[in-house]
Design a protein around this motif. Structure first.
Motif, short mmCIF file in Angstrom:
data_model
loop_
_atom_site.label_atom_id
_atom_site.label_comp_id
_atom_site.label_asym_id
_atom_site.label_seq_id
_atom_site.Cartn_x
_atom_site.Cartn_y
_atom_site.Cartn_z
N ARG A 1 0.74 -1.21 0.01
CA ARG A 1 -0.08 0.05 0.16
C ARG A 1 0.87 1.18 -0.08
NH1 ARG A 1 -5.14 -1.23 3.94
NH2 ARG A 1 -5.80 -3.32 2.86
N ARG A 2 2.07 1.28 -0.40
CA ARG A 2 2.90 2.43 -0.71
C ARG A 2 2.57 3.09 -2.12
NH1 ARG A 2 8.87 0.10 0.68
NH2 ARG A 2 9.18 2.12 0.08
N VAL A 3 2.22 2.53 -2.83
CA VAL A 3 1.70 2.92 -4.31
C VAL A 3 0.43 2.42 -4.74
CG1 VAL A 3 4.15 3.39 -5.04
CG2 VAL A 3 2.87 1.18 -5.77
N VAL A 4 -0.52 3.20 -5.50
CA VAL A 4 -1.53 2.94 -5.91
C VAL A 4 -1.59 2.59 -7.65
CG1 VAL A 4 -4.01 3.34 -5.94
CG2 VAL A 4 -2.74 4.04 -4.00
N GLU A 5 -2.35 1.76 -8.26
CA GLU A 5 -2.47 1.57 -9.46
C GLU A 5 -3.82 2.05 -9.89
OE1 GLU A 5 -1.99 -1.93 -12.75
OE2 GLU A 5 -2.26 -2.61 -10.77
N GLU B 1 -6.03 4.66 -13.16
CA GLU B 1 -5.97 5.82 -14.49
C GLU B 1 -6.46 6.79 -13.63
OE1 GLU B 1 -8.41 4.69 -17.54
OE2 GLU B 1 -7.48 2.60 -17.73
N PHE B 2 -5.25 7.89 -13.51
CA PHE B 2 -5.42 9.19 -12.91
C PHE B 2 -5.46 10.50 -13.78
CE2 PHE B 2 -2.96 5.94 -10.32
CZ PHE B 2 -4.03 5.83 -9.11
N ARG B 3 -4.56 10.54 -14.78
CA ARG B 3 -4.55 11.58 -15.67
C ARG B 3 -5.53 11.79 -16.46
NH1 ARG B 3 1.85 11.39 -16.90
NH2 ARG B 3 1.30 9.37 -17.39
N PRO B 4 -6.19 12.88 -17.02
CA PRO B 4 -6.99 13.36 -18.12
C PRO B 4 -6.40 12.70 -19.29
CG PRO B 4 -6.45 15.22 -17.21
CD PRO B 4 -5.97 14.11 -16.28
N GLY B 5 -7.13 11.90 -20.02
CA GLY B 5 -6.53 11.69 -21.41
C GLY B 5 -5.53 10.66 -21.51
N SER B 6 -5.41 10.16 -20.37
CA SER B 6 -4.18 8.92 -20.60
C SER B 6 -4.90 7.60 -20.76
CB SER B 6 -3.29 9.08 -19.00
OG SER B 6 -4.20 8.74 -18.12
N THR B 7 -4.01 6.85 -21.30
CA THR B 7 -4.72 5.46 -21.36
C THR B 7 -3.82 4.52 -20.80
OG1 THR B 7 -3.25 5.36 -23.45
CG2 THR B 7 -5.67 6.29 -23.52
N GLY B 8 -4.32 3.30 -20.33
CA GLY B 8 -3.28 2.38 -19.85
C GLY B 8 -3.30 2.41 -18.36
N SER B 9 -2.60 1.71 -17.48
CA SER B 9 -2.41 1.51 -16.31
C SER B 9 -1.34 2.54 -15.59
CB SER B 9 -1.95 0.08 -15.77
OG SER B 9 -1.90 0.29 -13.95
N GLU B 10 -1.52 3.40 -14.73
CA GLU B 10 -0.51 4.34 -13.96
C GLU B 10 -0.32 3.82 -12.55
OE1 GLU B 10 -1.11 8.31 -16.24
OE2 GLU B 10 -2.99 7.87 -15.29
N TRP B 11 0.62 4.44 -11.95
CA TRP B 11 1.12 4.23 -10.74
C TRP B 11 1.14 5.85 -10.01
CZ3 TRP B 11 1.16 -0.62 -8.71
CH2 TRP B 11 1.14 -1.72 -9.86
N VAL B 12 0.88 5.73 -8.56
CA VAL B 12 1.13 6.86 -7.94
C VAL B 12 1.21 6.70 -6.71
CG1 VAL B 12 -1.31 7.36 -7.43
CG2 VAL B 12 0.31 9.37 -7.49
N ASP B 13 2.39 7.30 -5.97
CA ASP B 13 2.32 7.17 -4.49
C ASP B 13 1.11 7.54 -4.03
OD1 ASP B 13 4.72 7.01 -2.26
OD2 ASP B 13 3.42 8.69 -1.74
N ALA B 14 0.94 6.77 -2.49
CA ALA B 14 -0.26 7.00 -1.70
C ALA B 14 -0.30 8.31 -1.28
CB ALA B 14 -0.27 5.73 -0.71
N ILE C 1 0.94 10.76 -2.57
CA ILE C 1 0.81 11.97 -3.51
C ILE C 1 -0.68 11.97 -4.07
CG2 ILE C 1 1.45 12.40 -6.05
CD1 ILE C 1 3.64 13.24 -4.18
N LEU C 2 -1.23 10.81 -3.89
CA LEU C 2 -2.58 10.84 -4.21
C LEU C 2 -3.59 11.33 -3.23
CD1 LEU C 2 -4.60 9.50 -6.34
CD2 LEU C 2 -4.88 7.31 -4.91
N ARG C 3 -3.15 11.20 -2.09
CA ARG C 3 -3.77 11.77 -0.96
C ARG C 3 -3.85 13.32 -1.29
NH1 ARG C 3 -3.68 14.73 3.18
NH2 ARG C 3 -1.37 14.85 2.81
N ARG C 4 -2.64 13.88 -1.56
CA ARG C 4 -2.59 15.57 -1.45
C ARG C 4 -3.31 15.70 -2.92
NH1 ARG C 4 3.69 15.91 -1.53
NH2 ARG C 4 3.09 17.99 -2.22
N LEU C 5 -3.31 14.99 -4.04
CA LEU C 5 -3.86 15.32 -5.26
C LEU C 5 -5.58 15.32 -4.98
CD1 LEU C 5 -2.47 13.41 -8.06
CD2 LEU C 5 -2.96 15.51 -8.01
N ARG C 6 -5.96 14.30 -4.38
CA ARG C 6 -7.49 14.40 -4.04
C ARG C 6 -7.81 15.61 -3.18
NH1 ARG C 6 -8.45 7.95 -2.29
NH2 ARG C 6 -8.68 7.33 -4.23
#
Length: 616
Positions: A149-153, A155-168, A170-175
């Motif tokens: 649970r250190r990274v999350v898989e 699709e996060f960015r608009p317009g992107s395709t395929g699987s992406e990864w982000v630090d947990a 970083i994702l909390r701060r993004l939200r």
């Protein structure tokens, strides 16, 4: 995308020690990348020569080292020596202290984890290209980090395709930043805007049609306890065009809808809620422990065996010869929330009291058997149909809380503390807030200051907020103001629930406030969400409050045009569903001769010695 750029650590080196910290946080960097993040005063731009000199001096003192990664010279802190050697095959220079050449447990995982901590959402190929690794090697490390649970898989960015990864983190701060940006985009609307929006949201105005329309109303109002007398005179007719009781009977007889009692009221009335059978376990409340008589216990034991019983079958099963006693026992169990009937007809008869119409005797023979000549042979009309136990409520509190939160969003569009408290939901607003906040984190709802004066703890979906804002307008700009008459207890009436009554302060911050909220606009009289009371809204503004039967009316405006429109709406509602009304006093004064009294006479009320009367 702008938010992603802000997520990189705000590192700006000003000296050699700052450069070391920069490399420790961001990992191996080229000279140009170090220069981009370095500021040398008083020069306006970084001086490459100074930075190269710093790095050379730091390398001599074994603070940093050079490394060839993907054919490019980069600089790294000495602590990363073993990681670069074991993960990337970087040859170490002579003189590296022995403490920094000891193998580490997961050199590739350490580098990939650092990359995730210092970037927004990225593809595995991005990290692989940065370090010159194979995509499969990076994916393996990311999956291991994901398991921890250190990274999350996703699709996060608009317009992107395929699987992406982000630090947990970083994702909390993004939200958090994205939600804050969304909230800042919405200006709160006025209270009367919510009062205009809510009836439309709940289809008030007769927009629905037929039996499907009745089912849709019940779906939206599932579990709301309303006076039994209001369901077929005010609630359903206000939403379903040309409503007929046969539609509700068809839904109950076929088992698609069931009804339950939630306490009796004076005058052969009681609180009743309707439920869709498929979700009844989520909308029914657990019946409180009540003291029962011996006859009532016999009834419950009989019904617990399964199936449904007609009155005479039940009378025989429990051994009761007194119809009046058995009828009383049945209705006491109804108001206790323990039993129900497969049709709404006995409830209609019960509401009618002694004046309930009786069926004509049937004496014609059928297949050689005589039909009963007295209706009492089948039991009184108020106990017709088949009686059965209500199904059990959902026992899992988590499932129930989630379902209730979803129903609140569907029912009110914008969920506020007042609307939750007015329904008396178990757990109060504290429980609903907790669930709705989790909806916000997953993007299923938004929290914000949508309606002015109701605090920031309001929840709605993005589409609902857009629709709410469409109801913003100046009521004075409308040539022909529109009035609607509702039961005071109707969920479509925002006053006394989401909104305070005019002249009253908003709800307190705790859940101690009662569901019946009052205001005292004139001479000691007070408005409340009481059974039998009516409200008339003109363009969302509360204009009239009518006590049960119309004996007392409170006005909230002196504008004769608005009073005239409100009087016409009240008269139409009386003719269509209530049947009769007599208005005796307006704001404490005798009704005849007042501004509202004159408007009621124009709407069809007749003057009598007792006041103003209208009959359908």
């Amino acid at each position: 995308e702008a938010e992603l750029q802000r997520l990189a650590p705000d590192r700006r080196a000003k000296d050699a020690e700052g450069v070391v910290d920069l490399l420790r946080v961001l990992g191996p960097l080229s000279l140009a990348e170090v220069a981009e993040r370095t500021v040398i005063e008083p020069a306006a731009a970084p001086a490459i020569e100074h930075i190269a000199a710093w790095l050379t001096a730091l390398a001599r003192s074994n603070r940093v080292l050079r490394a060839q990664i993907r054919g490019e010279e980069r600089w790294a802190v000495i602590e990363d020596a073993s990681r670069l050697r074991d993960a990337l095959g970087v040859p170490l220079p002579i003189g590296v202290p022995a403490a920094f050449v000891e193998p580490v447990a997961d050199p590739v995982g350490d580098l990939v984890s650092r990359y995730a901590r210092t970037h927004g959402p990225f593809a595995a190929a991005d990290a692989a290209e940065r370090y010159g690794l194979g995509v499969a090697v990076v994916l393996d490390s990311l999956r291991r980090l994901g398991a921890d649970r250190r990274v999350v898989e996703g699709e996060f960015r608009p317009g992107s395709t395929g699987s992406e990864w982000v630090d947990a983190e970083i994702l909390r701060r993004l939200r958090s930043r994205s939600l804050a940006a969304l909230r800042s985009e919405v200006e709160p609307v006025s209270a009367d805007t919510l009062a205009r929006f809510l009836p439309s949201w709940q289809h008030v105005g007769g927009n629905l049609r037929g039996i499907d329309g009745v089912a849709q109303v019940i779906d939206q109002l599932s579990g709301v306890a309303l006076p039994a007398s209001a369901w077929e005179t005010l609630i359903l007719p206000a939403r379903v065009a040309n409503y007929t009781p046969a539609w509700l009977d068809e839904l109950t007889v076929t088992g698609e809808v069931l009804w339950s009692g939630a306490g009796s009221l004076p005058g052969s009335d009681g609180w009743v809620s309707l439920h869709l059978a498929e979700t009844a376990g989520l909308t029914l409340t657990t019946a409180p422990d009540v003291e029962t008589t011996e006859l009532q216990r016999e009834i419950l034991v009989t019904l617990a065996g399964g199936g449904a019983y007609f009155f005479r079958q039940l009378s025989t099963a429990v051994g009761s010869m007194d119809d009046k006693e058995l009828t009383t026992a049945l209705w006491d169990l109804v108001w206790a929330g323990l039993i129900t009937n497969d049709t709404f007809a006995p409830l209609r008869s019960y509401l009618g009291g002694k004046a309930a119409p009786k069926r004509a005797p049937r004496t014609r023979a059928y297949r050689g058997r005589a039909r009963p000549s007295n209706v009492t042979a089948a039991g009184p009309p108020s106990v017709g149909g088949r009686w059965s136990l209500l199904p059990l409520a959902e026992g899992d509190t988590t499932v129930r809380a989630k379902a209730i939160a979803e129903m609140l969003l569907e029912r009110y569009g914008v969920v506020t503390r007042g609307s939750v408290v007015s329904e008396g939901i178990r757990g109060g607003f504290a429980l609903a807030y907790k669930v709705l906040a989790s909806f916000e984190e997953t993007g299923r709802a938004r929290r914000g200051y949508f309606v002015a004066g109701l605090g920031g703890a309001q929840f709605a979906t993005g589409a609902t907020v857009d629709r709410l804002r469409n109801f913003t307008r100046d009521p004075d700009s409308r040539a022909d103001p529109v009035a609607i008459t509702l039961a005071a207890t109707d969920p479509a009436n925002a006053y006394g629930a989401a909104l305070p009554w005019p002249g009253q302060e908003p709800l307190a911050a705790d859940d101690s406030a009662p569901a019946e909220i009052v205001a005292t606009p004139a001479k000691g009289h007070r408005a409340a969400r009481k059974a039998g009371a009516l409200v008339v809204l003109v363009e969302g503004a509360l204009t009239l409050y009518v006590e049960r039967g119309g004996k007392t009316v409170l006005t909230y405006t002196e504008d004769e045009k608005l009073l005239s429109v409100a009087a016409q709406s009240l008269a139409s509602t009386v003719r269509a569903g209530i049947g009769r009304m007599r208005v005796e006093r307006v704001n404490g004064d005798f009704a005849i001769g007042t501004s509202l009294g004159n408007a009621l006479v124009e709407a069809g009320f007749a003057a009598t010695p007792q006041g103003l009367r209208l009959r359908s």
